[in-house]
Design a protein around this motif. Structure first.
Motif, mmCIF file in Angstrom:
data_model
loop_
_atom_site.group_PDB
_atom_site.id
_atom_site.type_symbol
_atom_site.label_atom_id
_atom_site.label_comp_id
_atom_site.label_asym_id
_atom_site.label_seq_id
_atom_site.Cartn_x
_atom_site.Cartn_y
_atom_site.Cartn_z
ATOM 1 N N VAL A 104 3.413 -118.027 39.146
ATOM 2 C CA VAL A 104 2.619 -117.982 37.912
ATOM 3 C C VAL A 104 3.166 -116.872 37.021
ATOM 4 O O VAL A 104 3.616 -115.835 37.509
ATOM 5 N N CYS A 107 1.483 -116.722 29.773
ATOM 6 C CA CYS A 107 1.820 -117.725 28.752
ATOM 7 C C CYS A 107 2.615 -117.044 27.641
ATOM 8 O O CYS A 107 2.104 -116.131 26.974
ATOM 9 N N PRO A 123 -7.285 -116.952 28.754
ATOM 10 C CA PRO A 123 -6.551 -116.387 29.901
ATOM 11 C C PRO A 123 -5.038 -116.411 29.692
ATOM 12 O O PRO A 123 -4.487 -117.357 29.113
ATOM 13 N N VAL A 126 -1.322 -117.991 33.226
ATOM 14 C CA VAL A 126 -1.744 -119.376 33.489
ATOM 15 C C VAL A 126 -0.600 -120.387 33.540
ATOM 16 O O VAL A 126 -0.852 -121.582 33.693
ATOM 17 N N ILE A 154 -6.666 -121.030 39.442
ATOM 18 C CA ILE A 154 -6.210 -120.726 38.073
ATOM 19 C C ILE A 154 -6.389 -121.959 37.179
ATOM 20 O O ILE A 154 -6.843 -121.863 36.036
ATOM 21 N N THR A 157 -9.919 -122.253 36.126
ATOM 22 C CA THR A 157 -10.211 -121.273 35.064
ATOM 23 C C THR A 157 -9.689 -121.770 33.721
ATOM 24 O O THR A 157 -10.349 -121.623 32.684
ATOM 25 N N CYS A 158 -8.508 -122.368 33.747
ATOM 26 C CA CYS A 158 -7.901 -122.897 32.508
ATOM 27 C C CYS A 158 -8.790 -123.966 31.899
ATOM 28 O O CYS A 158 -9.012 -123.989 30.683
ATOM 29 N N THR A 165 -3.654 -128.966 29.988
ATOM 30 C CA THR A 165 -2.606 -128.909 31.019
ATOM 31 C C THR A 165 -1.432 -129.791 30.621
ATOM 32 O O THR A 165 -1.600 -130.985 30.366
ATOM 33 N N ASN A 178 -0.503 -124.324 30.553
ATOM 34 C CA ASN A 178 -1.914 -124.531 30.194
ATOM 35 C C ASN A 178 -2.095 -123.933 28.804
ATOM 36 O O ASN A 178 -2.058 -122.708 28.649
#
Ligand code: SF4
Ligand code: SF4
Length: 289
Positions: A104, A107, A123, A126, A154, A157-158, A165, A178
């Motif tokens: 991970v 972003c 977040p 992600v 995760i 949460t996204c 996605t 994400n």
């Protein structure tokens, strides 16, 4: 020597590199996805501003030409009727389950927006990288390897935060983003088009039962493509041509007025089997091979 120069380029994110034992392999990469994403740990304000110019003036044209071969949109699992069979390449959790290495990273689009003080606050850590691409991120200190359980958490949460996605357009993707409509270059480029549904590679589309809508407006904020608006009677309306089939509106509609459906069979698409096939398809579409 040549290897020193290649390693220097790989360390600066200008080349992709795989290290296996005492063997090193290098590959040229595009600007997106490639050189831009590889600056995630080293994003200056100057670069952030230059990329904004690139997004505004150039990238939306590339997205219109090749966007469907770059990224796909896949739906939030919970948005699909449990009785429907979902292809494993359209199921984010199934994609994650089949992987040996999940990494991970932050972003890069939200990092870039943050450098310009325009971060949406959603977040940050992600975006997933898999296999040798994941290893490159670990080698350069840009990401950390995680377990399947953490990856699924995760992802959850996204979806709660309203992120779309988007895996790479391959059945065996090198990564899965994400994304939000505020910061993501791809979604922003799609949003500029009057019919984003015609640009995106997605096998799903939303449907609305207007009679069931209570007018709460939750879905209007959830939709990153402005496909949902309120009419003068306080009832939601869906513009199907703007729907990219992410399912984010479906999971939070309190009246169950929104549902997600597979597109008709003739519009269903199967992604290229491998990343290599995906890259070849993109090159062929651009006329460079
Ligand atoms: S979330 Fe559901 S009930 Fe609320 S406005 Fe949208 S469709 Fe209507
Ligand atoms: S209407 Fe918007 S939020 Fe709902 S599935 Fe389509 S693109 Fe996603």
């Amino acid at each position: 020597d040549v290897f020193q120069k290649l390693d220097h380029m790989a360390e600066r994110g200008l080349l992709f590199r795989i290290i296996k034992g005492d063997q090193r392999k290098y590959a040229a990469i595009p600007f997106v996805h490639g050189i831009f994403e590889f600056q995630v740990g080293d994003m200056s304000r100057d670069l952030a501003e230059k990329v904004q110019v690139y997004f505004d003036e150039v990238f939306h044209q590339a997205m219109r030409q090749n966007g469907d071969l770059l990224l796909r949109t896949i739906p939030v699992n919970r948005s699909i009727d449990a009785d429907l069979r979902v292809a494993s390449y359209d199921d984010a959790v199934e994609i994650l389950k089949g992987l040996e290495k999940i990494v991970v990273t932050n972003c890069v689009c939200r990092v870039r927006a943050g450098r310009m003080e325009e971060d949406c606050g959603k977040p940050l850590e992600v975006c997933f990288l898999f296999g040798s691409m994941g290893q490159y991120y670990v080698d350069r200190g840009m990401g950390r390897q995680i377990s399947l359980d953490e990856a699924v958490s995760i992802l959850e949460t996204c979806h709660e935060a309203g992120l779309v996605t988007q895996p790479a357009s391959s059945q065996n993707p090198g990564g899965m983003c994400n994304c939000c409509g505020d910061c993501c270059g791809s979604l922003a480029a799609m949003n500029k088009h009057p019919k984003p549904a015609t640009l995106v590679f997605s096998n799903y589309v939303a449907a609305l039962d207007g009679d069931a809508c209570s007018g709460c407006e939750t879905c209007v904020a959830r939709c990153q493509m402005d496909a949902l608006t309120m009419n003068g009677n306080g009832v939601c309306e869906l513009t199907v041509e703007r729907c990219i089939g992410c399912g984010l509106c479906v999971t939070t509609c309190p009246s169950e007025a929104l549902t997600l459906h597979p597109k008709p069979q003739e519009l269903q698409r199967v992604p290229p089997e491998t990343t290599r096939n995906q890259m070849m398809a993109m090159a062929q579409k651009r006329g460079v091979v």
